[in-house]
Design an enzyme around this catalytic site. Structure first.
Site, PDB file in Angstrom:
ATOM      1  N   PRO A   2      55.261  26.536  62.023  1.00  0.00           N
ATOM      2  CA  PRO A   2      54.537  25.456  62.715  1.00  0.00           C
ATOM      3  C   PRO A   2      55.062  24.098  62.269  1.00  0.00           C
ATOM      4  CG  PRO A   2      53.010  27.016  61.688  1.00  0.00           C
ATOM      5  CD  PRO A   2      54.390  27.338  61.177  1.00  0.00           C
ATOM      6  N   GLU A   3      55.438  23.270  63.227  1.00  0.00           N
ATOM      7  CA  GLU A   3      55.899  21.915  62.946  1.00  0.00           C
ATOM      8  C   GLU A   3      54.802  20.937  63.343  1.00  0.00           C
ATOM      9  OE1 GLU A   3      58.543  21.035  61.415  1.00  0.00           O
ATOM     10  OE2 GLU A   3      59.782  22.836  61.424  1.00  0.00           O
TER      11      GLU A   3
END
Ligand code: ZN
Length: 271
Positions: A2-3
Site C-alpha cells: 500500500p502506497e
C-alpha cells in the site's frame, strides 16, 4: 505494497464508518508485527470515542479523546469494518471492537504493520517527527524541493523517495513523476534548476492525485471483494514498461537500478 494513494483511499473509505464510534475493546490475536503491539494498547483505547481519522505519510491516525492510535498497513495490511461475530480468518490479527456490534479488523499476512497508542500530538512520535511535508499540501513546492536539494549529489529519484524530504513518493510514483517532468532519474538533485523543480513538484502532485481519484472510483469499498487491499491499475507511462515505446516520443524505455530500486525512463525525453 500500500502506497500513499491506497492509504488515503482506505482512510476516506473508513472515515464515515468510524467517526464518533466508541471503542469497546481491542482484541489482539497476534501482537508480533514489525513493531510488536504494546501490551497496554487495549487499556489505552478502550472506552474512548474516535474523534477523527487522519493520515500522515502512510500512517493512519485515529484521534481519540485521550491520545492517538497509530496504524501502519506495512507490506500487505488491509482493514475492513465487519459485524464482530464474523469469524476471523488467517492473518486477521487484530479487531478494534466498536459499539453496535461491529469491529474494525486488521489483516496483515506478512506482519510488517504496526499498531500502537501514543500521546497527542502524534506528530511528535519518533516515527513521525522527522517526516517531510505531505506532497498534496501547500508546504510542498518546487521552491521547497530546490531549497532542500542544495548541495545534494544523490540522484533526484532517490532524493524524492526519501520520506524526510517528502512523504509518499514510492517507486512507481517517482518513476512516473520524473517522466512527466522530463528529468533523468539519475541526475544529481542539487543540479536541478528551480524552474524544473516547480515542474517536478507539480508532476508528483498530479500523479498522486490521479491515483487517489482512480482509487475513489475503482474501489467500491476500502478493500476489493477478495479482501486484498486495492492496488490501483493505474495507467503507467514508464514503470514496468522496459523496452516498450515511450508514450511521448516513441523512443525505447530503459531500465536500470538507481539506489537499489528499479528505474524506468526515456533517455530521449529525460535529461
Ligand atoms: Zn521519450
Amino acid at each position: 505494497m500500500p502506497e500513499l494513494p491506497e492509504v488515503e483511499t482506505c482512510r476516506r473509505g473508513l472515515e464515515p464508518h468510524l467517526l464518533g464510534r466508541l471503542i469497546e475493546r481491542l482484541e489482539v490475536r497476534e501482537s508480533r508485527l514489525r513493531w510488536p503491539i504494546p501490551v497496554d494498547t487495549g487499556a489505552r483505547v478502550a472506552g474512548q470515542r474516535i474523534l477523527a481519522l487522519r493520515r500522515r505519510g502512510k500512517y493512519l491516525l485515529f484521534d481519540l479523546e485521550q491520545g492517538v492510535l497509530m496504524l501502519h498497513l506495512g507490506m500487505s495490511g488491509s482493514l475492513r469494518v465487519l459485524p464482530a461475530t464474523t469469524a476471523p480468518a488467517a492473518h486477521d490479527h487484530v479487531d478494534l471492537c466498536l459499539d453496535a456490534g461491529q469491529c474494525l479488523r486488521f489483516r496483515d499476512p506478512r506482519r510488517f504493520g504496526m499498531l500502537q497508542w501514543t500521546a497527542a500530538p502524534a506528530e511528535a512520535h519518533p516515527l513521525l517527527r522527522d517526516l517531510g511535508p505531505e506532497p498534496l499540501e501547500p508546504a510542498f513546492s518546487g521552491a521547497y524541493l530546490h531549497h532542500r536539494a542544495q548541495g545534494r549529489r544523490a540522484p533526484i529519484k532517490t532524493f524524492i523517495m526519501d520520506s524526510q524530504v517528502v512523504v509518499g513518493v514510492g517507486n512507481i510514483y517517482a518513476n512516473e513523476s520524473l517522466h512527466r517532468a522530463r528529468i533523468h532519474p539519475n541526475r544529481a538533485a542539487g543540479r536541478i534548476s528551480h524552474v524544473r523543480m516547480d515542474v517536478l513538484a507539480a508532476a508528483i502532485r498530479q500523479v498522486l492525485a490521479d491515483a487517489i481519484a482512480q482509487g475513489g472510483t475503482s474501489l467500491r469499498d476500502f478493500v476489493q471483494e477478495d479482501g486484498q487491499p486495492g492496488y490501483f491499475a493505474q495507467s503507467l507511462r514508464v514503470y514496468g514498461r522496459a523496452e516498450q515505446p515511450c508514450p511521448s516520443c516513441g523512443g525505447r524505455i530503459r531500465q536500470r537500478r538507481i539506489g537499489q530500486r528499479s528505474s524506468f525512463y526515456c533517455a530521449t525525453c529525460q535529461h
